[in-house]
Design a protein around this motif. Structure first.
Motif: not given
Length: 541
Positions: A63-75
């Motif tokens: 849960g440490l993704l950069p703010k500019a990178v978003t989860v577009a799908g998956g689990s």
């Protein structure tokens, strides 16, 4: 079977993970449809070039993704929990307790203002566990478990008072504090010398077996993969290229991309090279430097000998490697040769000029003849200046017209594999390998006789590393350069160096041609260094 649960024996199940890059990125998704299982009690290595998405996968698990990178799908399923659907409170409970992470550079991950023991105790405090006394006792026990010397003293120390290997052990202790079932290790040995790297790899493997943890290990070093992996997952531009048991992927890779990555790994057999017979460009004699640190009313100052009576010569067209563990003095010798630090004793002659006797304008003029390529091009390139300004500043300062300097910059960029459009761009707009090429172009802009490369490829993945090494060889032949090449990677030294000097505690303990050193190391320390190189078993096979 309930599809919301991870299958039996699976610690984490990643399904169709897609992570979107911001508009204008080099591709739509950093990770594009990645699926894999991390099994309980195994070490799974994620490998690939820089930008392949391997670290993004690790950061998504935490849960440490950069703010500019978003989860577009998956689990990402951990037991009954879809980690990607958690809120902030859920992540706070998950991190450390169920899944923990060890980062590449502990000096930036550790708080420089807190003692090591307090940072370990903070893990328990954040989760409301143990009393203050119990936290302190547990910190000492953790320091002991990861093999830190003098655990009681270490927990009272600050990060800067520890070596690189000790800091990484402290980071591992913190990650293990709450006994998580899963450990994510993101390039944890990249910045370490071979002996320390071997110790950390053994520690992770021993702890994993002792605690039956699942370990997701991110690396670009196939020697490390050989030594530690149970299974291997190869990523390219955000997609899975190949997956399988380590022996199968490393021994008989199916995919051309995996084969190319393995082919780029430097071998431990130096190629035959004719002995350089040109004139001496650099002659170092009796070079010594001692640092004095600490001291006060109740403590004697601490002395560290960075260089002790170091002597060597470098001939035109020759590459001399300086190798050794962290703290051996190799980078200090490079800086002494460049006159970036002052020697206590000894001389450094550049042709007929004694650099140690120069000051002011004389030293400034002499430095145009000897230039340096640094380990981290992002830190050594001014982020506020364009590439064109970065390359031309040196020649202009030495009297070359701006027009001629810019023409020279265009030629140099072409030589290092970049086009003229790069002149108007800034360092952050380039990859790590491209930035290192820019650093090389800058160093060559003053048309030096000697190039000092201080860990110039240690932070690069194997394919980019191979390209930069080939580039350095080509440029050396083209311009008749001499090169002082500092590295802790003996594989790299084998491929590029004509002769190798092994340093230990500020002294050169062995100096031979590369072929002789690898075939017949005489000093016990040299033999220990060679034995610690990861993946030696694969080389022998």
């Amino acid at each position: 079977m309930d599809q919301a649960l991870t299958p039996p024996g699976v610690a984490v199940a990643v399904r169709d993970l897609r992570l979107a890059l911001p508009h204008g990125g080099d591709r739509p998704n950093a990770v594009d449809g990645v699926s894999f299982d991390l099994l309980a009690g195994e070490i799974l290595c994620l490998v690939g070039e820089s930008g392949s998405g391997k670290s993004m996968c690790a950061h998504a698990l935490m849960g440490l993704l950069p703010k500019a990178v978003t989860v577009a799908g998956g689990s990402i399923r951990l037991g009954q929990t879809d980690l990607l659907a958690q809120d902030a409170a859920g992540w706070r409970d998950t991190r450390g307790r169920r899944i923990a992470m060890v980062f590449q550079e502990p000096m930036t991950a550790l708080n420089p203002l807190m003692r090591i023991g307090d940072q370990m105790a903070e893990m328990f405090e954040a989760h409301g566990l143990l009393t203050p006394r119990e936290r302190r006792a547990r910190a000492v026990a953790l320091a002991r478990e990861v093999g830190l010397p003098d655990p009681e003293g270490i927990v009272r120390a600050y990060p800067h008072q520890l070596s690189g290997g000790q800091r990484q052990r402290a980071m591992i202790a913190m990650a293990l504090a709450l006994e998580p079932a899963i450990l994510v290790a993101d390039e944890p040995t990249t910045a370490l010398d071979v002996t320390t790297q071997a110790q950390i790899l053994k520690l992770i493997r021993d702890l994993q077996r002792r605690r039956n943890m699942a370990v997701l290990f991110i690396t670009h070093d196939f020697g490390v993969v050989t030594d530690i992996a149970d299974r291997v997952l190869v990523l390219r531009q955000g997609r899975v290229v190949e997956e399988g048991p380590a022996a199968a992927v490393l021994g008989a890779p199916r995919e051309a991309y995996t084969q190319a990555l393995l082919a780029a790994v430097p071998a431990m057999n130096p190629p035959a090279r004719p002995a350089p017979d040109g004139p001496k460009t650099i002659e170092v004699a009796g070079l010594s430097k001692t640092y004095v640190t600490g001291g006060g009313w109740w403590r004697a100052p601490r002395t560290v000998a960075a260089a002790r009576d170091v002597s060597f010569a470098l001939r035109r067209g020759e590459t001399l490697g300086l190798v050794g563990e962290s703290g051996s003095g190799k980078s200090s010798v490079a800086r002494l040769v460049m006159r970036l630090i002052e020697p206590d004793l000894g001389t450094v002659r550049l042709g007929d000029t004694d650099l140690t006797r120069l000051n002011g304008e004389g030293l400034r003029q002499a430095r145009s003849r000897i230039q340096m390529v640094f380990q981290d091009p992002f830190a050594s390139l001014n982020p506020r200046r364009t590439v064109g300004q970065i390359i031309t500043d040196g020649p202009v300062a030495h009297g070359v017209s701006r027009f001629d300097a810019m023409e020279r910059a265009v030629r140099l960029l072409a030589l290092v594999g970049l086009d003229a459009r790069a002149l108007e761009r800034f360092p952050h707009e380039f990859s790590g390998g491209q930035r290192q090429r820019i650093g090389i172009a800058r160093a060559l802009a003053l048309e030096p006789e000697v190039l000092v490369a201080d860990e110039a490829v240690s932070a690069l993945d194997v394919s980019v590393q191979a390209q930069v090494l080939t580039l350095l060889e080509d440029l050396k032949a083209r311009f008749g350069l001499s090169m002082l090449f500092i590295t802790h990677d003996l594989r790299v030294a084998a491929q590029i160096c004509d002769r190798i000097a092994v340093m230990r505690r500020g002294e050169i303990v062995e100096l031979k041609t590369a072929a002789e050193l690898f075939a017949n190391p005489e000093h016990p320390y040299t033999r220990d260094l060679l034995a610690a190189v990861p993946g030696r078993a694969r080389d022998a096979a």
